[in-house]
Write a protein that holds these residues in place. Structure first.
Motif, mmCIF file in Angstrom:
data_model
loop_
_atom_site.group_PDB
_atom_site.id
_atom_site.type_symbol
_atom_site.label_atom_id
_atom_site.label_comp_id
_atom_site.label_asym_id
_atom_site.label_seq_id
_atom_site.Cartn_x
_atom_site.Cartn_y
_atom_site.Cartn_z
ATOM 1 N N THR A 163 0.801 -1.225 0.000
ATOM 2 C CA THR A 163 0.000 0.000 0.000
ATOM 3 C C THR A 163 0.835 1.276 0.000
ATOM 4 O OG1 THR A 163 -1.728 -1.168 1.215
ATOM 5 C CG2 THR A 163 -1.828 1.243 1.219
ATOM 6 N N TYR A 164 1.890 1.320 0.792
ATOM 7 C CA TYR A 164 2.628 2.569 0.980
ATOM 8 C C TYR A 164 3.943 2.626 0.224
ATOM 9 C CZ TYR A 164 -0.787 3.461 4.602
ATOM 10 O OH TYR A 164 -1.966 3.677 5.288
ATOM 11 N N ALA A 165 4.163 1.706 -0.684
ATOM 12 C CA ALA A 165 5.420 1.707 -1.426
ATOM 13 C C ALA A 165 5.597 3.003 -2.206
ATOM 14 C CB ALA A 165 5.475 0.506 -2.371
ATOM 15 N N ALA A 166 4.528 3.502 -2.820
ATOM 16 C CA ALA A 166 4.623 4.731 -3.613
ATOM 17 C C ALA A 166 4.916 5.946 -2.752
ATOM 18 C CB ALA A 166 3.322 4.948 -4.391
ATOM 19 N N GLU A 167 4.611 5.856 -1.456
ATOM 20 C CA GLU A 167 4.869 6.978 -0.549
ATOM 21 C C GLU A 167 6.294 6.984 -0.023
ATOM 22 O OE1 GLU A 167 2.621 9.107 -0.495
ATOM 23 O OE2 GLU A 167 0.900 7.939 -1.198
ATOM 24 N N GLY A 168 7.015 5.889 -0.231
ATOM 25 C CA GLY A 168 8.381 5.793 0.274
ATOM 26 C C GLY A 168 8.474 5.225 1.667
ATOM 27 N N TYR A 169 7.351 4.711 2.215
ATOM 28 C CA TYR A 169 7.355 4.161 3.569
ATOM 29 C C TYR A 169 7.725 2.680 3.552
ATOM 30 C CZ TYR A 169 4.111 8.152 4.235
ATOM 31 O OH TYR A 169 3.504 9.373 4.238
ATOM 32 N N ILE A 170 8.242 2.225 4.682
ATOM 33 C CA ILE A 170 8.419 0.805 4.943
ATOM 34 C C ILE A 170 7.141 0.333 5.653
ATOM 35 C CG2 ILE A 170 9.890 -0.949 5.949
ATOM 36 C CD1 ILE A 170 11.252 0.963 3.881
ATOM 37 N N ASN A 171 6.496 -0.683 5.127
ATOM 38 C CA ASN A 171 5.239 -1.146 5.701
ATOM 39 C C ASN A 171 5.453 -2.474 6.407
ATOM 40 O OD1 ASN A 171 2.501 -0.577 6.142
ATOM 41 N ND2 ASN A 171 1.864 -2.008 4.552
ATOM 42 N N VAL A 172 4.951 -2.582 7.642
ATOM 43 C CA VAL A 172 5.192 -3.754 8.481
ATOM 44 C C VAL A 172 3.869 -4.382 8.893
ATOM 45 C CG1 VAL A 172 6.168 -4.594 10.652
ATOM 46 C CG2 VAL A 172 7.349 -2.795 9.365
ATOM 47 N N SER A 173 3.792 -5.684 8.707
ATOM 48 C CA SER A 173 2.663 -6.463 9.221
ATOM 49 C C SER A 173 3.202 -7.444 10.247
ATOM 50 C CB SER A 173 1.984 -7.227 8.088
ATOM 51 O OG SER A 173 1.062 -8.171 8.595
ATOM 52 N N CYS A 174 2.491 -7.578 11.357
ATOM 53 C CA CYS A 174 2.928 -8.538 12.369
ATOM 54 C C CYS A 174 1.737 -9.335 12.873
ATOM 55 C CB CYS A 174 3.628 -7.841 13.530
ATOM 56 S SG CYS A 174 2.624 -6.631 14.419
ATOM 57 N N GLY A 175 1.996 -10.595 13.195
ATOM 58 C CA GLY A 175 0.985 -11.389 13.873
ATOM 59 C C GLY A 175 0.969 -11.059 15.340
ATOM 60 N N ASN A 176 -0.036 -11.547 16.020
ATOM 61 C CA ASN A 176 -0.070 -11.390 17.472
ATOM 62 C C ASN A 176 -0.972 -12.431 18.102
ATOM 63 O OD1 ASN A 176 -2.094 -8.929 16.403
ATOM 64 N ND2 ASN A 176 -2.978 -10.189 18.033
ATOM 65 N N ARG A 177 -0.607 -12.852 19.294
ATOM 66 C CA ARG A 177 -1.514 -13.655 20.085
ATOM 67 C C ARG A 177 -2.663 -12.753 20.547
ATOM 68 N NH1 ARG A 177 2.923 -15.345 24.277
ATOM 69 N NH2 ARG A 177 3.585 -13.261 23.599
ATOM 70 N N GLY A 178 -3.820 -13.347 20.773
ATOM 71 C CA GLY A 178 -4.974 -12.544 21.134
ATOM 72 C C GLY A 178 -5.827 -13.204 22.179
ATOM 73 N N LYS A 179 -7.018 -12.642 22.343
ATOM 74 C CA LYS A 179 -7.853 -12.959 23.498
ATOM 75 C C LYS A 179 -8.193 -14.445 23.628
ATOM 76 C CE LYS A 179 -12.052 -11.842 20.926
ATOM 77 N NZ LYS A 179 -13.080 -10.837 20.697
ATOM 78 N N GLN A 180 -8.164 -15.223 22.524
ATOM 79 C CA GLN A 180 -8.484 -16.639 22.638
ATOM 80 C C GLN A 180 -7.394 -17.544 22.076
ATOM 81 O OE1 GLN A 180 -12.758 -16.580 21.237
ATOM 82 N NE2 GLN A 180 -12.946 -17.869 23.047
ATOM 83 N N SER A 181 -6.186 -17.022 21.979
ATOM 84 C CA SER A 181 -5.072 -17.889 21.611
ATOM 85 C C SER A 181 -4.886 -18.945 22.704
ATOM 86 C CB SER A 181 -3.794 -17.077 21.452
ATOM 87 O OG SER A 181 -3.880 -16.190 20.376
ATOM 88 N N SER A 182 -4.534 -20.138 22.295
ATOM 89 C CA SER A 182 -4.339 -21.202 23.276
ATOM 90 C C SER A 182 -3.311 -22.195 22.760
ATOM 91 C CB SER A 182 -5.655 -21.925 23.575
ATOM 92 O OG SER A 182 -6.146 -22.579 22.420
ATOM 93 N N ILE A 183 -2.769 -22.947 23.682
ATOM 94 C CA ILE A 183 -1.878 -24.049 23.355
ATOM 95 C C ILE A 183 -2.360 -25.274 24.126
ATOM 96 C CG2 ILE A 183 0.110 -22.580 22.863
ATOM 97 C CD1 ILE A 183 1.139 -23.196 25.672
ATOM 98 N N THR A 184 -1.852 -26.423 23.774
ATOM 99 C CA THR A 184 -2.197 -27.658 24.474
ATOM 100 C C THR A 184 -0.955 -28.176 25.180
ATOM 101 O OG1 THR A 184 -3.851 -28.190 22.792
ATOM 102 C CG2 THR A 184 -3.114 -29.982 24.223
ATOM 103 N N ASP A 185 -1.081 -28.431 26.477
ATOM 104 C CA ASP A 185 0.082 -28.899 27.229
ATOM 105 C C ASP A 185 0.301 -30.392 27.000
ATOM 106 O OD1 ASP A 185 -1.723 -30.308 28.810
ATOM 107 O OD2 ASP A 185 -1.582 -28.939 30.517
ATOM 108 N N ASP A 186 1.321 -30.930 27.648
ATOM 109 C CA ASP A 186 1.700 -32.326 27.429
ATOM 110 C C ASP A 186 0.607 -33.298 27.846
ATOM 111 O OD1 ASP A 186 4.110 -31.460 26.474
ATOM 112 O OD2 ASP A 186 5.152 -31.674 28.408
ATOM 113 N N GLU A 187 -0.286 -32.862 28.722
ATOM 114 C CA GLU A 187 -1.354 -33.737 29.187
ATOM 115 C C GLU A 187 -2.639 -33.544 28.400
ATOM 116 O OE1 GLU A 187 -1.761 -32.984 33.325
ATOM 117 O OE2 GLU A 187 0.225 -33.759 33.840
ATOM 118 N N GLY A 188 -2.575 -32.714 27.355
ATOM 119 C CA GLY A 188 -3.740 -32.508 26.520
ATOM 120 C C GLY A 188 -4.685 -31.434 26.994
ATOM 121 N N ASN A 189 -4.282 -30.665 27.999
ATOM 122 C CA ASN A 189 -5.136 -29.600 28.514
ATOM 123 C C ASN A 189 -4.974 -28.332 27.683
ATOM 124 O OD1 ASN A 189 -5.994 -31.163 30.822
ATOM 125 N ND2 ASN A 189 -3.957 -30.775 31.691
ATOM 126 N N THR A 190 -6.069 -27.595 27.516
ATOM 127 C CA THR A 190 -6.022 -26.315 26.819
ATOM 128 C C THR A 190 -5.546 -25.231 27.769
ATOM 129 O OG1 THR A 190 -7.811 -26.928 25.312
ATOM 130 C CG2 THR A 190 -7.381 -24.575 25.612
#
Length: 833
Positions: A163-190
């Motif tokens: 989007t901003y290449a014509a303006e001369g800007y460097i444009n950055v997109s980043c992911g992020n963890r959010g309100k319902q991000s989760s992982i599963t532990d070794d015992e299968g728990n969320t």
């Protein structure tokens, strides 16, 4: 409001955050040594982009830009797909890609085809002149950091847009963890892992990564000119990113993730330096500037502020008697809260006669007062704080009227409803257009810079910047890139099959575009082939995007107010202009009890209907849940921090331990129902008090996440600020309007006649009352009471969960009211008669 005055003397006694180590990016020869030098060396080696063998660049010829595929922004990612970063670099700054490590370009823009593994060869002598006339090089270019997090949700990694290449800007997109991000532990728990402040921390870590690689020479751009931007929940994070710049309250979380440029020292403190060729450089995780659209912050005061704005309108109809009574108590709390802040403003600095004594020569305390007999039209509330609010509101309408020469493609009509001829339109003065606007004698265009002008850029590549680039008006706005998850739906429990007329179900869209809170989440489209997608960047710049692609959260749910126009709304809506999307909300009443959220599943909000709660059998059970949740939060997280306090930007603005930005701009839709205007007003007051060039704009007729209009754009504002604050930069001004010489093609006027309550005897100085202003505001209301710490768990409650409880109540003001006024509120709770 189009004014920039730093002579505003404000005293704001707000609670401040904990101590932080303030530092500026740059060379530092006396930095404290990290306690674990091996860990520091590992992190800096790992996050040196030149050492990343998977570094891959794709050239987009239509935008003359190189895009880096997502790479990890931290050394120890918890969810790798949500903790990455992508960068888009204007082609002029790049000689080519070095594929064999000899420092010379092996692949250039002329022979690039597929994605190329290798490092950029940067041309530091090249210059780009932006569309507004500002001049940048690879060493001075601003860096635009898109803060996603729609609805405070997780965001998968996605390629940065062009989007901003014509303006001369460097444009950055980043992911992020959010309100319902989760992982599963070794015992299968969320295990829930995306609660505050993870989302903000991931964005800070991405900034550190990009700044580090700029210092290394792996990326072009200036570490001194980072600009955060986003809309809705992303606007909240853009605001918090700037407000908490380099504050040490967040260092522990950054260190845990393995961020670069922040480490523990042997004495238990922190160092924010990196070592490059034997020299230490400070790295800040902060911003130089911020452009936030419909920022849903500060949540700390949001319930009180929204209830107060509703309650000021004597004609507003709450869904239940319980909610009406709760709003009354919340309004009292807000009055007490504001009056404890000891706010003061110098009238001469803002140009407003706030104390109404006929001059602008006084330093005025900003307070809220109460006298029901004297001010029945606003339920008894008045005072200098509200005078200031009204003055801001009035000036924003005045700005809109003064800039109508930038309106492009509108259809103008005479008093009898006849379309004007082309000659008559060409002869219209600014004053003529202003009068026609107030009288509703117009139909806005569905394209053109006035209706769909450029705003936020984006995270998504292949030209799809800004979610829908610099164009999508009204609800869609100009969202940064990201992904939308249709399983994580907005307040009101609507599934994708229920989209209202005028909205588009984009769940199957071939791309990765973040939506605003209209969808409050993200769809994992990271594996989608975007090569066949149309290049929408040009569509975004011209604004030539179909109306039926507009989405607005306020259109999704009509929580409390059905079919009532109010001042500025009347009984008509303007379907041709995106910023009127909220008004379409006024035709639907939800009377059935909707599915609600629970503490450990779902993310919905009881935003409408006649039931206060479907979760709790009794008032006592509801209060007990609030008390239990809040006590857990007050006890602190693993680092002893109150995560609600961490997400209150007012705790950090002006703190000695925060690196305040140079400038900020918050754009709210004046008719949006998602957030009170008081919150942005309070942010402006705090930033001005801290010496920041702080602007707020309440865009007339603008919905949630409004588009830039009438000649404005994010790029224009960044170029103006760069011209004002960067040494040797070009001074940039808004281009003169091109006068409309041909009338539009609409057959009838769709504008709303507001002449019954706006005094325009002097079109250069319009006016209206506080009662009219709040009635205009509540016409777009979309949230029940409480609107943020929702009784049946709304989207913001999932921001403040814990590892084993997805959502928790968090509002201490609500709990105090529930306990103090139980004798009044309990009999009203869940009474549907």
């Amino acid at each position: 409001m189009k004014k920039r005055s730093l002579a505003l003397f404000l005293c704001l006694a707000l609670p401040l955050g904990l101590c932080a180590c303030q530092s500026d990016s740059g060379e530092n020869s006396s930095a404290s040594e990290a306690a674990d030098s091996e860990t520091q060396a590992y992190i800096e080696e790992t996050l040196n982009l030149a050492n990343n063998e998977s570094q891959k660049w794709t050239y987009t010829s239509s935008a003359d830009a190189w895009v880096l595929s997502s790479v990890s922004a931290v050394a120890y990612p918890e969810i790798e797909d949500e903790q990455g970063v992508s960068v888009c670099v204007p082609g002029a700054y790049v000689t080519g890609i070095d594929t064999d490590g000899d420092g010379t370009a092996d692949v250039t823009s002329e022979n690039a085809s597929d994605a190329v593994n290798g490092s950029l060869v940067i041309d530091y002598d090249a210059e780009i002149t932006s569309t507004n006339g500002q001049v940048y090089t690879a060493a001075t270019a601003p860096v635009i950091l898109n803060t996603g997090a729609a609805g405070y949700s997780e965001q998968s990694n996605s390629n940065a847009s062009t989007t901003y290449a014509a303006e001369g800007y460097i444009n950055v997109s980043c992911g992020n963890r959010g309100k319902q991000s989760s992982i599963t532990d070794d015992e299968g728990n969320t295990i829930y892992t995306g609660d505050a402040p993870c989302c903000l921390v991931d964005q800070k870590n991405a900034a550190r990564y990009v700044k580090y690689n700029i210092l290394l020479g792996n990326l072009p751009g200036s570490v001194d000119y980072f600009v955060s931007t986003g809309g809705s929940g992303g606007g909240a994070h853009a605001t918090m990113f700037a407000a908490t710049s380099n504050n040490s309250d967040f260092y522990d979380y950054e260190i845990e993730a393995g961020a670069v440029g922040v480490y523990y020292t042997e004495d238990g403190g922190y160092t924010t330096t990196v070592t490059i060729d034997g020299t230490d450089y400070e790295i800040s995780d902060g911003a130089w500037g911020c452009v936030a659209y419909s920022a849903i912050t500060s949540l700390y005061e949001a319930d009180m502020a929204l209830a107060f704005e509703y309650y000021l309108d004597t004609d507003y109809s709450f869904s239940t008697d319980f909610q009406a009574q709760l709003a009354e108590y919340l309004s009292e709390s807000y009055m007490d809260y504001i009056n404890r802040q000891d706010l003061t403003v110098d009238e001469s600095a803002v140009g407003f006669d706030i104390n109404e004594d006929g001059d602008t020569d006084d330093a005025v305390e900003l307070t809220i007062e109460y006298d029901l007999d004297a001010y029945p039209e606003t339920n008894g509330y008045y005072g200098t704080y509200l005078n200031f609010y009204l003055a801001e509101f009035t000036q924003n309408l005045q700005w809109y009227l003064d800039n109508l020469d930038y309106a492009d493609g509108w259809t103008w009509f005479d008093a009898d409803g006849n379309a004007l001829s082309d000659d008559e339109v060409a002869a219209m003065t600014t004053e003529d257009k202003a009068s026609a606007f107030i009288e509703g004698r117009y139909t806005k265009s569905s394209s053109g810079s006035d209706a769909m002008g450029g705003g936020m850029g984006g995270g998504m590549g292949d030209g799809m910047g800004g979610g829908m680039g610099d164009g999508m008006g009204g609800g869609m706005g100009d969202m940064p890139g990201g992904d939308m998850n249709t399983t994580d739906l907005p307040d009101g429990d609507m599934d994708g099959s229920d989209l209202p007329d005028g909205d588009v179900d984009l769940s199957d869209m071939d791309g990765t575009g973040e939506m605003p809170d209209a969808a409050d989440g993200e769809t994992d489209l990271s594996d989608t082939d975007t090569s066949e997608l149309p290049d929408m960047s040009e569509m975004a710049r011209t604004g030539d995007i179909p109306d039926d692609m507009e989405i607005d959260e306020d259109m999704m749910v009509d929580a409390n107010n059905t079919g009532r126009g109010g001042p500025g709304r009347g009984d008509s809506t303007d379907d041709s202009d995106s910023t009127d999307a909220d008004a379409d909300n006024a035709d639907t009443e939800t009377t059935e009890t909707e599915e609600v959220g629970t503490p450990d599943a779902g993310t919905t909000q009881s935003a409408s209907g006649k039931t206060d709660s479907a979760n709790y059998d009794s008032y006592e059970d509801m209060v007990a849940a609030y008390e239990e949740d809040i006590n857990e939060i007050l006890a602190g997280d693993e680092y002893g921090n109150n995560i609600v306090s961490l997400y209150n930007p007012l705790n950090y603005i002006g703190s000695d331990d925060t690196e305040d930005p140079v400038w900020t701009r918050i754009v709210m839709g004046a008719s949006e129902g998602d957030m009170s205007m008081f919150t942005s007003l309070n942010l402006q007051i705090a930033w001005l008090n801290a010496g920041v060039d702080a602007e707020i704009e309440w865009q007339w007729d603008g919905g949630h996440v409004p588009s830039e209009i009438l000649g404005e754009s994010l790029a224009l504002y960044v170029d103006e600020m760069y011209g004002e604050y960067a040494d040797g930069a070009v001074s940039v001004e808004k281009a003169e309007a091109t006068v409309q010489t041909e009338n539009g093609t609409s057959e009838s006027a769709s504008g709303t006649d507001i002449s019954s309550w706006v005094n325009y005897d002097d079109i250069s100085s319009v006016s209206f009352t506080l009662a009219d202003a709040v009635s205009y505001r509540t016409a777009g209301a979309s949230k029940a009471m409480p609107g943020f710490d929702v009784i049946d768990y709304g989207q913001e409650d999932y921001v403040f969960g814990s590892s084993d409880q997805d959502a928790r109540h968090w509002n201490t003001f609500l709990l105090d009211i529930f306990e103090t006024y139980a004798d009044v509120l309990e009999p009203l709770f869940n009474q549907t008669d």
